[in-house]
Write a protein that holds these residues in place. Structure first.
Motif, PDB file in Angstrom:
ATOM      1  N   THR A 152      35.180  39.108  39.914  1.00  0.00           N
ATOM      2  CA  THR A 152      33.976  39.525  39.187  1.00  0.00           C
ATOM      3  C   THR A 152      34.030  40.971  38.718  1.00  0.00           C
ATOM      4  O   THR A 152      33.604  41.287  37.605  1.00  0.00           O
ATOM      5  CB  THR A 152      32.722  39.322  40.076  1.00  0.00           C
ATOM      6  OG1 THR A 152      32.665  37.965  40.502  1.00  0.00           O
ATOM      7  CG2 THR A 152      31.450  39.669  39.301  1.00  0.00           C
ATOM      8  N   PHE A 153      34.569  41.861  39.568  1.00  0.00           N
ATOM      9  CA  PHE A 153      34.463  43.282  39.272  1.00  0.00           C
ATOM     10  C   PHE A 153      35.601  43.799  38.398  1.00  0.00           C
ATOM     11  O   PHE A 153      36.465  44.571  38.824  1.00  0.00           O
ATOM     12  CB  PHE A 153      34.325  44.086  40.565  1.00  0.00           C
ATOM     13  CG  PHE A 153      32.947  43.996  41.153  1.00  0.00           C
ATOM     14  CD1 PHE A 153      31.929  44.821  40.718  1.00  0.00           C
ATOM     15  CD2 PHE A 153      32.659  43.034  42.100  1.00  0.00           C
ATOM     16  CE1 PHE A 153      30.653  44.714  41.234  1.00  0.00           C
ATOM     17  CE2 PHE A 153      31.386  42.915  42.633  1.00  0.00           C
ATOM     18  CZ  PHE A 153      30.377  43.755  42.188  1.00  0.00           C
ATOM     19  N   VAL A 182      29.277  35.635  44.206  1.00  0.00           N
ATOM     20  CA  VAL A 182      29.190  37.063  43.837  1.00  0.00           C
ATOM     21  C   VAL A 182      28.563  37.243  42.450  1.00  0.00           C
ATOM     22  O   VAL A 182      27.600  38.014  42.295  1.00  0.00           O
ATOM     23  CB  VAL A 182      30.567  37.751  43.918  1.00  0.00           C
ATOM     24  CG1 VAL A 182      30.483  39.172  43.346  1.00  0.00           C
ATOM     25  CG2 VAL A 182      31.048  37.791  45.363  1.00  0.00           C
ATOM     26  N   ILE A 219      32.045  41.703  34.238  1.00  0.00           N
ATOM     27  CA  ILE A 219      30.747  42.313  34.539  1.00  0.00           C
ATOM     28  C   ILE A 219      29.842  42.298  33.307  1.00  0.00           C
ATOM     29  O   ILE A 219      28.651  41.967  33.393  1.00  0.00           O
ATOM     30  CB  ILE A 219      30.925  43.760  35.054  1.00  0.00           C
ATOM     31  CG1 ILE A 219      31.428  43.745  36.495  1.00  0.00           C
ATOM     32  CG2 ILE A 219      29.624  44.539  34.967  1.00  0.00           C
ATOM     33  CD1 ILE A 219      30.416  43.207  37.506  1.00  0.00           C
ATOM     34  N   SER A 275      32.495  31.187  43.615  1.00  0.00           N
ATOM     35  CA  SER A 275      31.969  32.330  44.357  1.00  0.00           C
ATOM     36  C   SER A 275      30.493  32.529  44.000  1.00  0.00           C
ATOM     37  O   SER A 275      30.065  32.193  42.895  1.00  0.00           O
ATOM     38  CB  SER A 275      32.752  33.594  43.994  1.00  0.00           C
ATOM     39  OG  SER A 275      32.125  34.742  44.519  1.00  0.00           O
ATOM     40  N   SER A 281      38.922  35.925  46.464  1.00  0.00           N
ATOM     41  CA  SER A 281      37.850  36.915  46.534  1.00  0.00           C
ATOM     42  C   SER A 281      36.976  36.873  45.293  1.00  0.00           C
ATOM     43  O   SER A 281      37.444  37.068  44.171  1.00  0.00           O
ATOM     44  CB  SER A 281      38.434  38.319  46.697  1.00  0.00           C
ATOM     45  OG  SER A 281      37.414  39.286  46.560  1.00  0.00           O
ATOM     46  N   CYS A 309      24.818  36.277  42.520  1.00  0.00           N
ATOM     47  CA  CYS A 309      23.989  37.274  43.215  1.00  0.00           C
ATOM     48  C   CYS A 309      23.617  38.392  42.241  1.00  0.00           C
ATOM     49  O   CYS A 309      22.460  38.830  42.182  1.00  0.00           O
ATOM     50  CB  CYS A 309      24.730  37.853  44.417  1.00  0.00           C
ATOM     51  SG  CYS A 309      24.766  36.781  45.869  1.00  0.00           S
ATOM     52  N   ILE A 310      24.607  38.851  41.468  1.00  0.00           N
ATOM     53  CA  ILE A 310      24.357  39.903  40.476  1.00  0.00           C
ATOM     54  C   ILE A 310      23.367  39.416  39.429  1.00  0.00           C
ATOM     55  O   ILE A 310      22.414  40.121  39.074  1.00  0.00           O
ATOM     56  CB  ILE A 310      25.683  40.338  39.810  1.00  0.00           C
ATOM     57  CG1 ILE A 310      26.626  40.955  40.843  1.00  0.00           C
ATOM     58  CG2 ILE A 310      25.406  41.330  38.665  1.00  0.00           C
ATOM     59  CD1 ILE A 310      28.036  41.195  40.324  1.00  0.00           C
ATOM     60  N   PHE A 323      34.689  39.036  44.651  1.00  0.00           N
ATOM     61  CA  PHE A 323      34.563  40.416  44.182  1.00  0.00           C
ATOM     62  C   PHE A 323      35.716  40.760  43.236  1.00  0.00           C
ATOM     63  O   PHE A 323      35.517  41.388  42.197  1.00  0.00           O
ATOM     64  CB  PHE A 323      34.555  41.383  45.371  1.00  0.00           C
ATOM     65  CG  PHE A 323      33.311  41.317  46.199  1.00  0.00           C
ATOM     66  CD1 PHE A 323      32.166  41.993  45.808  1.00  0.00           C
ATOM     67  CD2 PHE A 323      33.269  40.567  47.362  1.00  0.00           C
ATOM     68  CE1 PHE A 323      31.006  41.932  46.562  1.00  0.00           C
ATOM     69  CE2 PHE A 323      32.122  40.494  48.121  1.00  0.00           C
ATOM     70  CZ  PHE A 323      30.978  41.173  47.725  1.00  0.00           C
ATOM     71  N   LYS A 324      36.918  40.338  43.603  1.00  0.00           N
ATOM     72  CA  LYS A 324      38.086  40.636  42.774  1.00  0.00           C
ATOM     73  C   LYS A 324      37.971  39.956  41.403  1.00  0.00           C
ATOM     74  O   LYS A 324      38.333  40.527  40.370  1.00  0.00           O
ATOM     75  CB  LYS A 324      39.366  40.175  43.478  1.00  0.00           C
ATOM     76  CG  LYS A 324      40.641  40.551  42.751  1.00  0.00           C
ATOM     77  CD  LYS A 324      41.879  40.087  43.514  1.00  0.00           C
ATOM     78  CE  LYS A 324      42.060  40.897  44.781  1.00  0.00           C
ATOM     79  NZ  LYS A 324      43.354  40.547  45.467  1.00  0.00           N
TER      80      LYS A 324
END
Length: 285
Positions: A99-100, A224, A105, A222, A94, A227-228, A96-97
């Protein structure tokens, strides 16, 4: 050896095909659909000037529609072609896992700002080297928001970045990394990303921008974080154009680029994704 060369040649053609599909969708929505709508909105459809003005007024909405279509097309392609396959093979991780968390971040934000100010400085040199390129870009940006700044901002700052990441750091990077590895796939997708912008100034500064995004996407496995980063880049450009209209202060941009990039390097050196590990034959999404 011949097979390897053939694979590389086919991969280049495939990535060019991805670029052409991306641009074709934009052209069909902008020119064909926009032209049809404009023809019904003017008194005389044969009046070229009236048609042009009508299409220009529709540009923000047409871009938004194209952005939604691109999100659907490349979002499905990326998920069905790569993410679903990785899940079936049990190698999906993932994004998201990864990155967040606070450290990642902060790294992503500082890197995005550092790259933004670096490309701003680079763009100033391009504008100086190619007279008229800055004026052309300003005209295109005005068309993107003319008559509907909110819709224009949503496309430029949100939908556009995500669609571009899906197409270039998602589908194109995943399609090319096996044949070219990190260096070749980063360069190839960055060049295609530059060509996609179709104007001298933006195309040239988009190449290092695209290379940076591709490198991050490759390492994180990824899109993710990219995109940010892309959303931050475009949002910062839009907001600063309203807050500080006119030319950028190149000295301030250089200082900010150095500060943010140094902070990103300091934060990123201990992230697991940048620690040296043995390359696997297949890299998950």
């Amino acid at each position: 050896m011949e097979t390897k060369k053939s694979n590389k040649g086919l991969t280049v053609l495939a990535v060019i095909g991805i670029l052409l599909l991306y641009m074709l969708i934009q052209i069909l929505v902008g020119s064909v659909v926009g032209g049809i709508i404009a023809a019904f909105s003017v008194d005389d459809p044969t009046d070229v000037n009236a048609l042009t003005q009508a299409i220009m007024k529709l540009t923000p909405v047409l871009q938004l529609v194209a952005g939604v279509i691109l999100l659907i097309v490349f979002g499905l392609w990326y998920n069905l072609g790569f993410v679903k396959k990785d899940k079936a093979e049990g190698v999906y991780e993932s994004g998201f896992k990864k990155t967040f968390n606070v450290k990642t971040i902060v790294f992503v934000v500082t890197l995005a700002l550092g790259i933004y100010f670096f490309t701003t400085v680079f763009a100033e040199f391009i504008a100086w080297a190619i007279p008229g390129s800055a004026e052309l870009l300003n005209t295109l940006m005005e068309m993107s928001t003319e008559g509907n700044e909110v819709v224009g901002f949503i496309y430029i700052a949100l939908l556009g970045p995500i669609a571009e990441e899906l197409a270039f750091r998602g589908v194109a990077l995943r399609s090319s990394k096996k044949a070219f590895g990190i260096v070749g796939s980063v360069i190839l997708t960055a060049v295609m990303f530059g060509i996609m912008h179709m104007n001298p100034l933006q195309s040239l500064y988009a190449i290092p921008l695209g290379a940076a995004y591709a490198f991050v996407a490759y390492k994180f496995k990824s899109i993710v974080p990219t995109c940010i980063m892309h959303i931050i880049n475009n949002s910062t450009a839009m907001i600063l154009s309203y807050v500080i209209p006119g030319d950028s202060n190149i000295v301030v941009c250089i200082v900010l680029a150095v500060v943010f990039l140094a902070a990103a390097i300091f934060l990123g050196k201990d992230l697991p994704v940048f620690k040296k590990t043995e390359e696997k034959a297949e890299i998950p999404a």
